[in-house]
Design a protein around this motif. Structure first.
Motif, short mmCIF file in Angstrom:
data_model
loop_
_atom_site.label_atom_id
_atom_site.label_comp_id
_atom_site.label_asym_id
_atom_site.label_seq_id
_atom_site.Cartn_x
_atom_site.Cartn_y
_atom_site.Cartn_z
N ALA A 96 6.32 2.93 33.46
CA ALA A 96 5.51 3.37 34.21
C ALA A 96 5.74 3.45 35.65
N CYS A 97 7.13 3.21 35.87
CA CYS A 97 7.99 3.04 37.38
C CYS A 97 8.30 4.28 36.15
N LEU A 98 9.56 4.31 36.35
CA LEU A 98 10.34 5.36 35.60
C LEU A 98 8.80 6.79 35.91
N ALA B 60 -1.53 6.79 42.00
CA ALA B 60 -1.78 8.06 40.95
C ALA B 60 -1.76 8.45 39.97
N VAL B 61 0.09 8.72 39.38
CA VAL B 61 -0.06 8.33 38.69
C VAL B 61 0.07 7.39 37.88
N LEU B 62 0.97 6.22 38.02
CA LEU B 62 1.02 5.31 37.80
C LEU B 62 -0.72 5.01 37.03
N ARG B 63 -1.51 5.27 37.80
CA ARG B 63 -3.25 4.97 36.83
C ARG B 63 -3.83 6.14 36.08
N LEU B 64 -2.90 7.35 36.47
CA LEU B 64 -3.67 8.57 35.23
C LEU B 64 -2.99 8.35 33.85
N THR B 65 -1.13 7.99 34.10
CA THR B 65 -0.61 7.54 32.81
C THR B 65 -0.99 6.26 32.43
N LYS B 66 -1.22 5.27 32.48
CA LYS B 66 -1.35 4.30 32.33
C LYS B 66 -1.74 3.77 30.73
N ASP B 67 -2.30 5.01 29.92
CA ASP B 67 -2.26 4.55 28.48
C ASP B 67 -2.01 5.91 27.53
N SER B 68 -1.89 6.92 29.14
CA SER B 68 -0.93 8.09 28.30
C SER B 68 -0.85 8.14 27.20
N TRP B 69 -0.61 9.21 26.44
CA TRP B 69 0.60 9.01 25.36
C TRP B 69 2.32 9.13 25.92
N LEU B 70 1.94 10.36 26.95
CA LEU B 70 3.71 10.14 28.39
C LEU B 70 3.63 8.87 28.01
N ALA C 96 3.11 5.79 26.43
CA ALA C 96 3.29 5.62 25.32
C ALA C 96 4.59 5.55 24.55
N LYS C 97 4.99 6.69 24.67
CA LYS C 97 5.86 7.60 24.02
C LYS C 97 7.57 6.92 24.65
N LEU C 98 7.66 6.39 25.90
CA LEU C 98 8.07 6.26 26.56
C LEU C 98 8.58 4.16 26.48
N ARG C 99 7.72 3.96 26.01
CA ARG C 99 7.49 1.94 25.81
C ARG C 99 8.47 1.79 24.52
N ARG C 100 8.73 3.32 23.96
CA ARG C 100 9.51 2.85 22.91
C ARG C 100 10.90 2.75 22.87
N LYS C 101 10.89 3.13 24.65
CA LYS C 101 12.95 3.57 24.36
C LYS C 101 12.39 2.24 26.18
N GLU C 102 11.29 1.70 26.88
CA GLU C 102 11.55 1.05 28.02
C GLU C 102 10.61 -0.47 27.60
N SER C 103 10.60 -1.28 28.82
CA SER C 103 9.68 -2.05 29.21
C SER C 103 8.58 -1.71 29.34
N LYS D 275 13.94 11.23 27.27
CA LYS D 275 12.99 10.03 27.22
C LYS D 275 11.33 9.99 26.73
N VAL D 276 10.51 11.03 26.75
CA VAL D 276 8.88 11.39 26.23
C VAL D 276 9.35 12.64 24.87
N PHE D 277 9.88 13.60 25.16
CA PHE D 277 9.45 13.96 23.90
C PHE D 277 10.29 14.18 22.65
N GLY D 278 11.69 14.09 23.29
CA GLY D 278 13.56 13.26 22.07
C GLY D 278 13.48 14.32 21.58
N THR D 279 13.51 16.04 22.40
CA THR D 279 14.39 17.28 22.02
C THR D 279 15.88 17.37 22.19
N PRO D 280 16.41 16.46 21.56
CA PRO D 280 17.87 16.82 21.88
C PRO D 280 18.13 18.08 20.47
N ALA D 281 18.93 19.58 20.42
CA ALA D 281 19.79 19.66 19.78
C ALA D 281 18.42 20.81 19.16
N THR D 282 18.14 21.09 20.61
CA THR D 282 17.14 22.35 20.20
C THR D 282 17.59 23.40 21.38
#
Length: 272
Positions: A61-63, A37-47, A49-56, A176-183
């Protein structure tokens, strides 16, 4: 049953009351459905999309699914373990273990194998073998040298480690998703992760094993359950050594770097 009388694991496995085993199957199915269900719901989500910048794309999707489902599991079992350890609510522990084993089966399929995490595979197997007997009182009695509640309590103490997983999963999303270290939120979460990780994974289990299990060696021997004694102590030793090793990895860049700047390319899930 006679052939398994000296093995708490086999006693639990072949216990005539199969309700807990049914819950394991139901839990595994529920977590598998939830993952899909999570895989389906997040398939084209911004979450994703952001993660794909760092992972295949497949790994992203798996992570994402593994961390979302894992976070829910960590919250549920953390609450249950506190209720048992602090308030003695032993009646909920067999259900908690059954639910958790179902999760481990699902996580084994969707995280440990796809990411080729051999340590996670070993971790899940050790957790299932070590905690499975606490579901059935006849097995727990053998496992605790006559004291079923002792072994349930010890099992729940072991599951306090899931508290650190809550902060670990939040940290993963931050990195991985929000990229918010140093906050400030990132620093607070990292500090809570570090404290909970060391306390629950490195300190508590060896202490309670040394003070509550080791002194009962003679009782285990008299009951003919030395195997149970060695399974408990060896399992705790293995998990503790693994936790110490990953604590060193956590702190390798230094405490300041860990709290404020993240772990670079390291995947926090590997630190479990």
């Amino acid at each position: 049953m006679a052939s398994s009388s000296n093995s708490p694991f086999l006693v639990a496995l072949f216990e005539t009351d199969t309700r807990h085993e049914a819950i394991i199957v139901a839990s595994a199915a529920l977590h598998i459905v939830a993952t899909f269900a999570v895989l389906r719901l997040t398939k084209d989500s911004w979450l994703t999309a952001k993660l794909r910048r760092k992972e295949s794309p497949p790994m992203a999707a798996c992570l994402l699914a593994a961390y979302i489902v894992g976070f829910v599991h960590a919250v549920i079992v953390s609450v249950a373990s506190v209720l048992v350890v602090v308030y003695g609510r032993y009646e909920i522990w067999p259900l908690t273990i059954a639910y958790s084993i179902g999760y481990f089966i699902s996580d084994f399929i969707f995280y440990a194998l796809p990411t080729r995490q051999l340590v996670m595979v070993i971790h899940h197997v050790v957790m299932i073998i070590g905690h499975y007997p606490t579901m059935e009182r006849p097995a727990a009695v053998l496992y605790g040298a006559g004291d079923a509640e002792l072994i349930m309590w010890l099992s729940a103490v072991g599951y306090l480690t899931e508290i650190s997983n809550i902060f670990l999963d939040v940290r993963w999303f931050q990195l991985k998703v929000f990229g918010t270290p140093a906050t400030l939120p990132y620093a607070l979460n990292s500090l809570l992760l570090l404290v909970s990780y060391v306390v629950t994974r490195v300190l508590i289990m060896p202490i309670v094993t040394w003070t509550r299990v080791v002194p009962r060696y003679a009782q285990y021997k008299q009951a003919g359950q030395l195997t149970s004694f060695y399974v408990v102590t060896t399992g705790v030793g293995f998990i503790t050594l693994m936790s110490v090793a990953y604590t060193v990895i956590l702190l390798k860049p230094g405490v300041r770097a860990f709290i404020f700047y993240g772990t670079g390319k390291k995947d926090p899930k590997k630190l479990i």
